[in-house]
Scaffold this motif. Structure first.
Motif, mmCIF file in Angstrom:
data_model
loop_
_atom_site.group_PDB
_atom_site.id
_atom_site.type_symbol
_atom_site.label_atom_id
_atom_site.label_comp_id
_atom_site.label_asym_id
_atom_site.label_seq_id
_atom_site.Cartn_x
_atom_site.Cartn_y
_atom_site.Cartn_z
ATOM 1 N N GLY A 57 9.989 7.916 5.316
ATOM 2 C CA GLY A 57 11.402 8.306 5.248
ATOM 3 C C GLY A 57 12.106 7.617 4.098
ATOM 4 N N ASP A 58 13.233 6.998 4.399
ATOM 5 C CA ASP A 58 14.035 6.345 3.359
ATOM 6 C C ASP A 58 13.589 4.910 3.076
ATOM 7 O OD1 ASP A 58 15.614 8.613 3.111
ATOM 8 O OD2 ASP A 58 17.047 7.926 4.640
ATOM 9 N N ALA A 59 12.611 4.424 3.795
ATOM 10 C CA ALA A 59 12.173 3.038 3.599
ATOM 11 C C ALA A 59 11.521 2.871 2.233
ATOM 12 C CB ALA A 59 11.196 2.629 4.695
ATOM 13 N N LYS A 60 11.832 1.788 1.567
ATOM 14 C CA LYS A 60 11.198 1.454 0.290
ATOM 15 C C LYS A 60 9.848 0.813 0.574
ATOM 16 C CE LYS A 60 11.744 -1.505 -3.790
ATOM 17 N NZ LYS A 60 10.532 -2.334 -3.537
ATOM 18 N N LEU A 61 8.797 1.345 -0.018
ATOM 19 C CA LEU A 61 7.469 0.782 0.182
ATOM 20 C C LEU A 61 7.253 -0.383 -0.781
ATOM 21 C CD1 LEU A 61 4.761 0.926 1.634
ATOM 22 C CD2 LEU A 61 3.970 2.509 -0.135
ATOM 23 N N ASP A 62 7.013 -1.563 -0.214
ATOM 24 C CA ASP A 62 6.849 -2.771 -1.019
ATOM 25 C C ASP A 62 5.394 -3.133 -1.262
ATOM 26 O OD1 ASP A 62 9.741 -3.660 -1.111
ATOM 27 O OD2 ASP A 62 9.428 -3.552 1.056
ATOM 28 N N ALA A 63 4.516 -2.825 -0.320
ATOM 29 C CA ALA A 63 3.131 -3.290 -0.415
ATOM 30 C C ALA A 63 2.172 -2.271 0.168
ATOM 31 C CB ALA A 63 2.973 -4.626 0.317
ATOM 32 N N VAL A 97 -1.705 -16.101 1.964
ATOM 33 C CA VAL A 97 -0.634 -15.518 2.767
ATOM 34 C C VAL A 97 -0.013 -14.356 2.003
ATOM 35 C CG1 VAL A 97 1.615 -15.919 3.850
ATOM 36 C CG2 VAL A 97 -0.163 -17.683 3.958
ATOM 37 N N VAL A 98 0.073 -13.217 2.654
ATOM 38 C CA VAL A 98 0.728 -12.033 2.096
ATOM 39 C C VAL A 98 2.163 -12.022 2.602
ATOM 40 C CG1 VAL A 98 0.738 -9.518 2.002
ATOM 41 C CG2 VAL A 98 -1.439 -10.752 1.996
ATOM 42 N N ARG A 99 3.106 -12.113 1.689
ATOM 43 C CA ARG A 99 4.527 -12.145 2.044
ATOM 44 C C ARG A 99 5.156 -10.811 1.659
ATOM 45 N NH1 ARG A 99 3.095 -17.317 0.499
ATOM 46 N NH2 ARG A 99 3.804 -18.975 1.927
ATOM 47 N N VAL A 100 5.668 -10.116 2.653
ATOM 48 C CA VAL A 100 6.368 -8.838 2.454
ATOM 49 C C VAL A 100 7.640 -8.914 3.278
ATOM 50 C CG1 VAL A 100 6.255 -6.336 2.659
ATOM 51 C CG2 VAL A 100 4.164 -7.632 2.172
#
Length: 224
Positions: free
Chosen positions: A52-58, A119-122
């Motif tokens: 949807g409108d969510a921005k994909l960061d990772a 560590v994966v930071r999102v």
């Protein structure tokens, strides 16, 4: 709108699509600040529709098999999201060879190469990388506990890829597979809390507690 199944009660918001010829679970995970997709099997437009409108960061790839990476390149091009994969499997993601069923995914640049303990930071999420070779040399799982995520009273989460399933483990008869390495990896996962919800690459969700008697006991459930 693409149908996504929602998972309730976790420390973070999780939904998933079942996609592709061997019914991969493609996870959409968000804490309201950051959003990630895990193992985009195929059909990038459908995944984008579900976001949807969510921005994909990772974009997180648990291993390099085509059924887990097939839409990664297209998603990266469409969104600019950062692609994460293990340092061991990264070369195969970037320059795929014909895998099982003689299929390949489109080559995809890997922006961040992960090793055990990274560590994966999102957003405000912090996922600990657990190296779990056995299915492939570079297979990895990701683990997160509250208070990370957006539900402090929710359950811990393990993204298990094709390492741990409900009632079984991933195949070890593909190139790069090893039952000896799988056994060692399963013993690592035996360290995790019983209430951890397991998000596998295929089939039903499960918990560490359920697999302690169904899977871990076959490998020796004392962590090594």
């Amino acid at each position: 709108m693409a149908k996504a199944y929602e998972v309730q009660g976790l420390c973070v918001d999780v939904s998933y699509l079942v996609m592709g010829p061997i019914e991969n679970n493609v996870y959409l995970i968000s804490d309201g600040v950051g959003t990630m997709v895990v193992d985009p099997s195929c059909d990038a437009p459908r995944i984008l529709e579900a976001l949807g409108d969510a921005k994909l960061d990772a974009i997180v790839l648990t291993h390099a098999h085509w059924d887990h990476t097939g839409a990664a390149a297209e998603l990266r091009a469409a969104t600019g999201a950062t692609v994460y994969a293990s340092a061991v499997d990264a070369a195969e993601v970037e320059q795929p060879h014909a895998g099982f069923a003689s299929r390949t995914a489109a080559p995809c640049p890997v922006d961040v190469r992960l090793s055990h303990g990274d560590v994966v930071r999102v957003g405000n999420m912090q996922w600990k990388t657990i190296a779990t070779p056995g299915h492939t040399k570079g297979s990895m799982c990701l683990f997160m506990v509250p208070p990370f995520g957006n539900h402090a009273d929710g359950l811990p989460v393990l993204i298990s890829g094709d390492t741990l399933f409900a009632g079984t483990v991933g195949r070890t008869d593909f190139e790069g597979g090893s039952m000896r390495e799988m056994a060692s990896s399963i013993k690592k996962l035996a360290k995790l809390p019983d209430d951890t919800v397991v998000l596998p690459g295929h089939n039903d969700l499960t918990t560490i507690g359920a697999e302690r008697r169904r899977v871990f006991a076959h490998f020796g459930d004392e962590p090594s």
